[in-house]
Write an enzyme that holds these catalytic residues in place. Structure first.
Site, PDB file in Angstrom:
ATOM      1  N   THR A 179       0.678  -1.122   0.359  1.00 48.18           N
ATOM      2  CA  THR A 179      -0.200   0.062   0.245  1.00 48.18           C
ATOM      3  C   THR A 179       1.163   0.973  -0.161  1.00 48.18           C
ATOM      4  O   THR A 179       0.469   2.490  -0.589  1.00 48.18           O
ATOM      5  CB  THR A 179      -0.572  -0.072   1.411  1.00 48.18           C
ATOM      6  OG1 THR A 179      -0.258  -0.039   2.424  1.00 48.18           O
ATOM      7  CG2 THR A 179      -2.416  -1.483   1.341  1.00 48.18           C
ATOM      8  N   CYS A 180       2.346   0.622   0.286  1.00 46.37           N
ATOM      9  CA  CYS A 180       3.144   2.283   0.160  1.00 46.37           C
ATOM     10  C   CYS A 180       3.075   2.414  -1.144  1.00 46.37           C
ATOM     11  O   CYS A 180       3.584   2.096  -2.424  1.00 46.37           O
ATOM     12  CB  CYS A 180       4.410   1.676   0.396  1.00 46.37           C
ATOM     13  SG  CYS A 180       6.086   3.035   0.806  1.00 46.37           S
TER      14      CYS A 180
END
Length: 117
Positions: free
Chosen positions: A10-11
């Site tokens: 999710t980065c």
């Protein structure tokens, strides 16, 4: 050359690094630090290669949520804290033979893979 990219799916920075590697045709293995975890041995190797300042993400929400005692413990010996809280690791971590780099920079990746054409 074996290439491994460590990060969190999710980065946004990890996503940019993965897009860059895909576009450059680099064959790499993806390891999600949150889903797959990380060994203390790998953290020790990164600490030796990068140093504590480049390894600990002091801009992360996890760091901001720590109290002063937890921050001091992480600065004294970051390995057990990073093993327990992988979101504290500055990411992505790219391992190639023989380099290890933290963070994503298109120029740095280009120099590592010599893709400037």
């Amino acid at each position: 050359m074996m290439t491994t990219l460590y990060g969190i799916k999710t980065c946004d920075t990890c996503r940019r690094a993965r897009r860059w590697l895909d576009a450059a045709g680099v064959d790499y293995r993806w390891i999600d630090l949150r889903a797959d975890g990380i060994t203390r041995e790998r953290l020790e190797a990164w600490r030796a290669a990068l140093g504590d300042a480049a390894l600990i993400n002091k801009r992360s929400k996890t760091w901001r949520d720590f109290d002063a005692a937890a921050r001091a413990a992480a600065e004294r010996d970051p390995v057990p804290v990073l093993a327990e809280h992988p979101t504290l690791i500055k990411r992505p971590i790219l391992e190639t033979d023989p380099e290890t780099v933290a963070g994503f920079s298109e120029a740095r990746y280009q120099s590592l893979f010599d893709t400037a054409s």
